[in-house]
Each structure stands twice: as C-alpha cells, then as structure tokens.
Design an enzyme around this catalytic site. Structure first.
Site, PDB file in Angstrom:
ATOM      1  N   GLY C  39       0.840  -1.196   0.000  1.00 26.03           N
ATOM      2  CA  GLY C  39       0.000   0.000   0.000  1.00 26.03           C
ATOM      3  C   GLY C  39       0.865   1.233   0.000  1.00 26.03           C
ATOM      4  O   GLY C  39       2.084   1.163   0.099  1.00 26.03           O
ATOM      5  N   GLY C  41       1.124   5.188   1.693  1.00 18.19           N
ATOM      6  CA  GLY C  41       0.586   6.092   2.695  1.00 18.19           C
ATOM      7  C   GLY C  41       1.129   7.479   2.485  1.00 18.19           C
ATOM      8  O   GLY C  41       1.708   7.788   1.444  1.00 18.19           O
ATOM      9  N   GLY C  42       0.940   8.296   3.523  1.00 17.79           N
ATOM     10  CA  GLY C  42       1.333   9.676   3.399  1.00 17.79           C
ATOM     11  C   GLY C  42       2.813   9.834   3.133  1.00 17.79           C
ATOM     12  O   GLY C  42       3.263  10.795   2.531  1.00 17.79           O
ATOM     13  N   VAL C  46       4.731   1.169   0.688  1.00 15.85           N
ATOM     14  CA  VAL C  46       5.102  -0.004   1.461  1.00 15.85           C
ATOM     15  C   VAL C  46       5.025  -1.231   0.558  1.00 15.85           C
ATOM     16  O   VAL C  46       4.024  -1.454  -0.119  1.00 15.85           O
ATOM     17  CB  VAL C  46       4.164  -0.200   2.673  1.00 15.85           C
ATOM     18  CG1 VAL C  46       4.635  -1.388   3.495  1.00 15.85           C
ATOM     19  CG2 VAL C  46       4.132   1.055   3.517  1.00 15.85           C
ATOM     20  N   LYS C  61       9.232  -0.230   3.812  1.00 14.86           N
ATOM     21  CA  LYS C  61       8.739   1.110   3.503  1.00 14.86           C
ATOM     22  C   LYS C  61       9.849   1.917   2.865  1.00 14.86           C
ATOM     23  O   LYS C  61      10.967   1.934   3.358  1.00 14.86           O
ATOM     24  CB  LYS C  61       8.260   1.789   4.793  1.00 14.86           C
ATOM     25  CG  LYS C  61       7.700   3.169   4.564  1.00 14.86           C
ATOM     26  CD  LYS C  61       6.998   3.680   5.799  1.00 14.86           C
ATOM     27  CE  LYS C  61       5.559   3.988   5.504  1.00 14.86           C
ATOM     28  NZ  LYS C  61       4.784   4.371   6.656  1.00 14.86           N
ATOM     29  N   ASP C 144      -2.053  11.405  10.434  1.00 14.08           N
ATOM     30  CA  ASP C 144      -3.050  10.864   9.501  1.00 14.08           C
ATOM     31  C   ASP C 144      -3.727   9.628  10.090  1.00 14.08           C
ATOM     32  O   ASP C 144      -3.800   8.579   9.459  1.00 14.08           O
ATOM     33  CB  ASP C 144      -2.390  10.540   8.150  1.00 14.08           C
ATOM     34  CG  ASP C 144      -3.424  10.268   7.060  1.00 14.08           C
ATOM     35  OD1 ASP C 144      -4.593  10.689   7.236  1.00 14.08           O
ATOM     36  OD2 ASP C 144      -3.078   9.643   6.050  1.00 14.08           O
TER      37      ASP C 144
END
Lengths: 117, 231, 282
Positions: C39, C41-42, C46, C61, C144
């Site tokens: 996925g 993210g901010g 990842v 990450k 977040d």
C-alpha cells in the site's frame, strides 16, 4: 486505602449496624449491648478475611461469594453458641449474617486499592 | 502519436536542472523557466484544449502557442502561489481561462454561424475527462523527456548497453520479452540483463525527478507530484 | 523483436509500465527481495519483501531521502502498538528504506463491523490512544490517523501504522481543521476514530467524548490523549464523563446499573430482617 482496611471498616460498621437491629425485637432488646459487640467482632473478622481475599482475587462475583460464605460460617458459630444457652435462633442469626457477609465482600471488591505487586 | 504537434514537444534544450521553477523565475531566468515548462507542458496543454473546447488541430495549436507566448507578459510565474495548488494545476487552470477568453472572442467573430466543432479524435476515450487527459499526457511527456535524457546520458557516458536493455525490455510495445531473450539479442548474460535494467531504471527515475524539479516550486511540491508519477 | 527506437512514441501501456518499474525500489545489495506492493501512505510506499537471510516476509517502507530524518524518529518509537522496525538503510537511488514487521490482521474499518461488542471497540481505541500518547511524549505525531491505518492482529494486538512525517493533507473526516497539525490534531483524529467505531445508536457519553475531542477549536479538545482515555475509562467504570453533563434520569439509571448488585443485597437484607420480624413461629 488498601483492601484489608476497607474490609475492616466495612465489617465493623455493617456488623455494628446488623447487631443494632436487635433493638427492634422485644426479646433481644435487653441483650443489645452484647449482641452489638459480638456482631461487630464477627463483622470485623469477615471484613479482614474478605479484604485479604480481595487482594488475591479480582472478581465481584467471587468476592460476594466468599464474603457470604464467611458470614454464614461465623453466624453459624454464633448460632451454635446461642443454642448452647438453650435457645434455637439459627435462622434469625444465619440469614442476616449471610447477607451482611455478601455486602462486605462486595465492598472489598469495589473499593480500595490492591497492594502494588 | 501526434505528429502534428511537434512544435514545442521537440525541444529539449534544457534537460535536467538543479534549480526549481521559482528559483529560476525569480533569478531573472523567466524565459528559461518558460522553456522548461513548455517542453513538458506543450503537449498536455494542446490535448487539454482540444478536448475541453472541442477545437480542431490548427485552432488548438494556435491557442497553445498563444498561451505560452503570452505567458511572460501576464506575470505567469509571479502569480503562482505554491501554497494553493501544484504548478501543474495552476497551469491547467490558467490555460482554461486563457482558452475560454479566446473561445468567447472567437465565437463573437463568427456570430451568425459556422462554428465548426471538430470531432475529438479516435484516441480520446469518452470515459476520460479533459483534466484526466491532461495529466495522462503530462506523464507521457515527462517520461518522453526523461527517456531522451537517459539515452543521451548513456550515449555520452559509454553506457549504451543500459539504454539498449531498457529499450528492449521496458519499452517493448507488445509482449515483453524474457530476460534471456534480451540477453541473447544483446549478447550479454541473463544475469547482467537484470543488473543493467535496474541501473537504467534507477537513472530514469532520477532523470524524471530532475525534469519535474525544474517545473515545481520546491522539494515539497516535487514530492507530491512524484507521487502522481509513480504507480 | 520490434522496439521503439525513438522514445517519443510512448503508448499508454508503456508509460504505465515505466511508472511502475521506475518507481520500484532497487533492492540489489540488500538482503531483501521485492515481492509486491502492500500500500501507499502519506509518507511513502510499502512493499512486501522477502528477507533472504532470515527466510521471512517483511514490510518494506521506502521514503524520499528528505524524509529519512523524521522517519528515523518514528523508527525509534518502541511500543507494543507501533510496528517494530527491523532494519533501516539507503537505496542506491538515495531513498531510505525501513524493513519492518509485516502485520497481518484486519483493518479497523472492517474490524469494527456489526456484532463487535462496544467494550472490544473501546479496547482498540484505548490501545491506539496509548500509542499516540507514547509518541507524543517522544515528540512525534501521527498526522493521519484513520481506520485504514489501524490494524487488529490475529492475537488481538493493535497496531497504529503509517506514522506521517509531513502534513499530507490528512483524510477528510479525520483531519483537524487547523492548518498546522500538532498533538491536538491527533486528539481530533482519535475522536473521529472513536466516533467511527461506535455502533449506532452509540452511548450518549461516548458520543460526547468523541465530540469534545473533535472540537473545531483545538483549545476545547482534551488537553492530551491521557485525559481523553481517562474519560473513556470513566465511561467503562460506569462513572460520569467530563465531556457530558448528563440528565438527572440518566444519572439515576447509571447509579442503579453501576450499583445494582449492592442495591439487591441491601434489599435482600431488609427482606430478611422484615421476614424474621413477622415470622409467626418465632
């Protein structure tokens, strides 16, 4: 306040109050001094034991069961001594002792701090 | 794809640069900054105008040319506020305003009639908005420029194999060949293929980023934009 | 094999392919092997990767070099509800990477489905709050927080994921209205998270806690996460919460339900005494 102190205070207060109800019964009113003293002592023992139990077991249910059982046991002892003096008051002594024990057990679970492990 | 839009798209006089867009514009390099912007955005702007305003090829070309040539007169860079939107969005909205004005003026002139709406063309998917087409064209042009940079870099640094591996594998139009097939074609072992490929991709990534750096306001906007580039 | 000699002609499929492969981290020289994307993210993307040395899967990450410093701060947060970092390093292209425990479980937005008891929902919120409080004490903020960033593992463990290192705009509904995010903004998000996990209709006291945490004015929220958790704790203990001035009837009902057993025992005592008093054969 730790649980044993809570048990002690609850036991003494509830025991004394329970003993004081003897005033309402004409046949026990003359003996009220001895009854209050004995009941307070009995309450104190139940309170100390329940407080000790509450430090080991964290459960309202089992606290109530233990308090009630102790109350019943000690009240049975009192009733036996009472019977020795010629009177049969098993029900009148054991039933209130049973419920008072349950209340003391409840108090020691709900209030007071467990000893830091 | 669009042989009719070679204007602007063909220029690559300013490959990568360490200066951000605003640094260049503020440092008295506005024409140079505009060159960079036009190199990347000429095609997206052209496509956007065609789709959004249903212009034919010539009109869209004229409007696009008009937009870029008048940009400097209109304080185009000075008015860009990075805290409000990315430069890409700012530019697209400026194009829209510019084209609306021109569109309205054109309509007045042609009052009475023959406003010809050009069929948009077979490659414009109906499901795609002009804004999406703009972004898609932007990414395509970005890779186009970066690939050109990569090829030049590989040629000048004696790393032609890297380029050829990437070309054979990543730029393959139809079925992607196996590493073994690429190795055989170029006369190198299969294990080297993956190494060359990794290195070429790494360089490509950097070149794409460099191209974007030249048309963004700073590291922050650059990061945000790069998120839209990588999949 | 026909290939493009001039990159000027790039089809959509080739562009898409390049977007994918040029963005992929180059893990040559590391002990990891890329397996796929988990996925984004901010802060970065990842990936799932395989640790060749330890023969296990990790989450990897990858963040821009400029963010590596602040990401390192988050990597140092050691807390049971924060995903542990195994290793950090730098990729050949300058980006930083973090190999961390690959958490398997259910995301909170799916976990908080129908049939989940309120007590369990509150347990998750408490774990999240504890992680936040810990991070705040170390000077880190999440930025977040949302259901998609909370995982409940197969052993019931709760993980707060995707700690942000820069304001990435947050997520509508969970992001505080203020422009500059700080610890109070995390409290706002925790309030939104609480509201999210509550079933409908939610207990009024809990809704009030969520509302207070989500005050538009940061000064009207809880002062810190502990304060908010304490209020949730009061609800769990059957006590009045600070966020809500309850109506008198509610107070009576709450007193009754909290002390029901005691009241029953007192009633039983009175019944015993009265029964004995009126016992005809005494």
């Amino acid at each position: 306040m730790n649980k044993i102190v809570v048990g002690l205070v609850a036991g003494v207060v509830l025991g004394a109050l329970d003993g004081a109800t003897a005033w309402f019964y004409p046949e026990t009113r003359p003996l009220i001094g001895g009854i209050v003293a004995g009941s307070t002592f009995k309450g104190m023992l139940v309170g100390l034991a329940s407080g000790w139990f509450a430090r080991k077991v964290d459960s309202i249910k089992w606290g109530v069961v233990a308090g009630a059982a102790l109350g019943l046991l000690l009240a049975f002892g009192v009733a036996v001594m009472d019977a020795a003096s010629g009177q049969q008051h098993y029900l009148e002594i054991m039933l209130p002792g049973f419920v008072t024990g349950a209340i003391i057990g409840f108090s020691t679970q709900r209030m007071g701090t467990r000893k830091a492990a | 794809m669009d042989p009719d839009t070679a204007i602007g798209g063909g220029r690559d006089r300013f490959p990568s640069t360490e200066h951000s867009l605003l640094e260049a514009a503020a440092g008295g390099l506005a024409p140079e900054a505009l060159e960079r912007v036009a190199a990347l955005y000429w095609k997206p702007v052209y496509r956007f105008i065609r789709l959004k305003f249903h212009k034919d090829n010539e009109d869209a070309k004229d409007l696009t040319q008009g937009f870029f040539s008048s940009a400097l007169e209109r304080d185009f860079f000075a008015r860009f506020d990075p805290s409000k939107a990315s430069f890409r969005t700012y530019l697209r909205m400026a194009v829209e305003r510019f084209a609306w004005n021109a569109h309205a003026a054109g309509k007045c002139r042609k009052r009475g009639g023959d406003v010809a709406f050009e069929p948009v063309g077979e490659d414009a998917a109906l499901t795609e908005s002009p804004e999406e087409a703009f972004d898609r064209e932007w990414r395509r042009q970005l890779f186009r420029l970066a690939l050109r940079d990569l090829r030049k870099l590989c040629e000048s640094a004696g790393r032609e194999v890297e380029w050829r591996v990437l070309e054979a594998y990543d730029l393959a139009e139809d079925a992607r060949p196996s590493y073994a097939a690429v190795g055989e074609q170029l006369g190198i072992p299969e294990t080297s293929v993956t190494n060359y490929l990794a290195r070429a991709r790494r360089t490509l990534r950097k070149l794409v980023q460099d191209r974007m750096r030249g048309v963004t306001s700073g590291e922050r906007e650059l990061r945000e934009e790069m998120r839209r580039v990588w999949k | 094999m026909e290939v493009n000699s001039d990159p000027a002609d790039l089809s959509d499929s080739v562009v898409d392919h390049l977007r994918q492969v040029a963005g992929l981290p180059d893990l040559s020289g590391t002990r990891y092997e890329l397996e796929g994307e988990i996925g984004r993210g901010g802060m970065g993307v990842v990936y799932q990767a395989r640790d060749r040395q330890l023969e296990r899967r990790v989450a990897l990450k990858v963040v821009e070099a400029a963010l590596a410093g602040e990401a390192a701060l988050i990597a140092r947060l050691e807390h049971p509800a924060i995903v542990p970092i195994y290793e950090a390093g730098t990729l050949p292209d300058g980006r930083a990477f973090y190999a961390m425990k690959r958490v398997t479980g259910v995301r909170l937005d799916r976990y908080a489905g129908a049939g989940r008891p309120v007590a369990e929902r509150l347990r998750v919120i408490r774990r999240v709050g504890e992680a936040l409080a810990f991070a705040h004490s170390r000077g880190a903020i999440h930025r977040d927080l949302k259901p998609q960033n909370v995982m409940v593992g197969e052993f019931g463990e709760v993980y707060v994921m995707d700690w942000g290192v820069e304001a990435v705009g947050g997520t509508p509904g969970f992001r505080a209205p203020e422009a500059r995010l700080d610890q109070r903004s995390d409290i706002y998000a925790l309030g939104a998270l609480l509201q999210f996990v509550l079933p409908a209709p939610a207990p009024a006291a809990l809704s009030a806690i969520a509302r207070k945490a989500m005050s538009a004015e940061a000064g009207c929220r809880y002062g810190d996460v502990e304060e908010m958790l304490a209020d949730i704790g009061r609800f769990e203990d059957g006590l009045a919460v600070t966020a809500w001035r309850e109506p008198p009837m509610h107070r009576v009902a709450r007193f009754w339900s909290r002390n029901a057993l005691l009241l029953w025992l007192l009633t039983a005592y009175a019944a015993v005494k009265l029964g004995i008093f009126f016992w005809p054969y005494r």
